[in-house]
Scaffold this active site. Structure first.
Site, PDB file in Angstrom:
ATOM      1  N   CYS A 239     -40.541  19.935  32.068  1.00  0.00           N
ATOM      2  CA  CYS A 239     -41.294  19.807  33.322  1.00  0.00           C
ATOM      3  C   CYS A 239     -40.332  19.580  34.489  1.00  0.00           C
ATOM      4  O   CYS A 239     -39.526  20.458  34.789  1.00  0.00           O
ATOM      5  CB  CYS A 239     -42.350  18.701  33.183  1.00  0.00           C
TER       6      CYS A 239
ATOM      7  N   HIS B 110     -45.789  20.563  28.923  1.00  0.00           N
ATOM      8  CA  HIS B 110     -45.457  19.336  28.197  1.00  0.00           C
ATOM      9  C   HIS B 110     -45.610  19.601  26.700  1.00  0.00           C
ATOM     10  O   HIS B 110     -46.719  19.543  26.180  1.00  0.00           O
ATOM     11  CB  HIS B 110     -46.401  18.207  28.619  1.00  0.00           C
TER      12      HIS B 110
ATOM     13  N   GLU C 236     -44.920  17.776  24.291  1.00  0.00           N
ATOM     14  CA  GLU C 236     -45.380  16.563  23.602  1.00  0.00           C
ATOM     15  C   GLU C 236     -46.875  16.370  23.731  1.00  0.00           C
ATOM     16  O   GLU C 236     -47.462  15.533  23.048  1.00  0.00           O
ATOM     17  CB  GLU C 236     -44.609  15.344  24.131  1.00  0.00           C
TER      18      GLU C 236
END
Lengths: 206, 271
Positions: free
Chosen positions: A82, A185, A187
């Site tokens: 990001c 993202h 994650e």
């Protein structure tokens, strides 16, 4: 032995979920805000949320910026997530303009505020931030994005996967040698995100 | 292309899921961590946890729930309920939440929204807005909506549309819009106010309150009906009436762009 990854803590948002996801795909994670420690890393993940500003200026101009450049120049695998990817580029058009690490050619721009959801004159204005799940091309996989700024690069050969929001086509992932970046993202992108992280951890590739 | 999101919501009281969650293969139906994992596996695009506890001890328990849930899922986690001051937001983000919803506290002090957005970034700050339609006076043609707080028990005199616009201008990243008239009815969202807010504010809107069927989800997300960016629902998923995957299939079959359901394929190394 699991791959050791230095997760860079540079006060650019919460690291817990990135750490948790890296552990889940088999990495041995060391969180560090120490530039000396980062400089000697064999694999670096550099996440960030938010936007260019005084915090990123201090980072870019300081010892951490130098440490990150050192890892990249040495050729060790590096993944920016990001804002961490955006910071690899030259500048941002954000208020006053802020510099990035200038490792890759391009600048960071804000999505135009007047994009429409369709061609009809009464089509709804597209929301900013671009928040939620979008597909990337050419793989067609979905990832979770949450950003108001995107990278505009002068070198399209850097771009591995593209994403489109409204009229803007922007890099979802970039790769140059040992340097990788993702705008989404991983994650927070469930299986597709974990797959992406695992291929980076296993091969130093994405 | 950006997809519309389906967001299951768990109400948490004293660390337990209120009313329980009725899925097959769930050992403890009141355990928020088990329920969150189940939703995540079914393909939820995001998860919402709302704390409906009133006591201080309950708040601490909730933070612990957030921490345990965040450690089990790899999708965005939005939490809310009883968030009064910046310290609450810091605690919840520190526990692993990705976004924190503020409601009554923002009504009492709108500048809290700006303070939080400046500090943590707009992408983490959701403003939850509970609304109720006002009884029309003779001669009023367009329905008017008021903001209510404290679970709908207190009126504020604030116009719902203006408040949503103000929240967006102050830096909110999303609006979580709940119709108190519809909440718990299973009659479907209040499409009129959802559409108005969604068209008016430049940030994403999550529709909430009233879902009783998959068709209600579709209505909330249809650009010509609710026009919301995300659809939140609780009971239709809790009671095992539908899975998230069924909801996704229904929406896709009816022309709403959604992230396709992807079954787990053994990526995880640890349990």
């Amino acid at each position: 032995m699991p791959r050791e990854v230095i997760l860079v803590d540079s006060q650019l948002g919460n690291l817990d979920s990135v750490e948790h996801a890296l552990i889940q795909v088999g990495a041995s994670v060391i969180v560090s805000s120490d530039p000396d420690r980062v400089a000697t890393a064999r694999m670096v993940v550099f996440p960030g949320q938010g936007s260019f500003g005084p915090t990123t200026r201090a980072l870019v101009d300081g010892a951490m910026g130098a440490a990150l450049r050192m890892v990249i120049e040495r050729g060790d695998p590096f993944l920016g997530i990001c804002l961490g990817m955006q910071l690899l580029f030259e500048t941002s058009e954000e208020s006053g303009g802020f510099d990035g690490l200038k490792v890759l050619p391009g600048r960071v721009r804000r999505f135009p505020s007047d994009m429409r959801a369709g061609d009809e004159p009464d089509a709804a204005r597209l929301k900013i931030p671009h928040m939620g799940w979008s597909d990337v091309q050419p793989t067609g996989e979905h990832f979770y994005f949450a950003h108001s700024y995107y990278v505009e690069t002068t070198d399209p050969s850097l771009v591995m996967w593209w994403c489109r929001y409204g009229s803007v086509e922007f890099p979802a992932t970039i790769a140059r040698g040992n340097v990788f970046g993702c705008q989404f993202h991983p994650e927070k992108s469930q299986w597709s995100g974990l797959r992406f992280l695992r291929s980076f951890i296993l091969g130093g590739r994405a | 292309m950006l997809k519309r999101r389906v967001i299951p919501c768990l109400d948490i009281k004293n660390g337990r899921v209120v009313k329980g969650v009725h899925f097959a293969n769930l050992r403890d139906t009141g355990d928020p961590v088990e329920a969150a994992r189940a939703y995540d596996t079914q393909g939820a695009d995001e998860l919402c946890l709302l704390d409906i506890t009133a006591t201080t001890e309950g708040r601490d328990t909730f933070v612990d729930v957030v921490r345990r849930v965040a450690g089990q899922i790899f999708t965005p986690l939005t939490v809310g309920g009883g968030v009064r001051r910046e310290a609450d937001v810091r605690r919840l983000l520190g526990a692993g939440a990705d976004k924190v919803a503020v409601n009554s506290a923002a009504v009492a002090n709108p500048l809290l929204i700006r303070q939080l957005a400046d500090r943590y970034g707009s992408q983490c700050i959701v403003v939850a807005v509970d609304v109720r339609q006002l009884k029309p006076l003779p001669g009023e043609t367009d329905p008017l909506y008021e903001v209510v707080i404290h679970g709908g028990t207190r009126s504020t005199g604030l116009d719902a549309l203006s408040w949503c616009e103000q929240a967006a201008a102050l830096g909110a990243g999303e609006i979580l819009l709940t119709s108190m008239d519809k909440d718990g009815t299973r009659d479907g969202y209040d499409l009129a106010i959802t559409r108005e807010v969604s068209r008016r504010v430049p940030i994403p809107v999550i529709a909430s309150g009233g879902v009783g069927s998959l068709e209600h989800l579709r209505q909330g997300l249809d650009p010509k009906e609710g026009a919301a960016d995300a659809a939140l629902a609780a009971s239709i998923f809790h009671f095992g009436l539908y899975t998230i995957a069924q909801a996704k299939h229904y929406l896709a079959d009816h022309g709403i762009p959604v992230r396709p359901h992807e079954a787990p394929r053994g990526v995880l190394i640890t349990g």
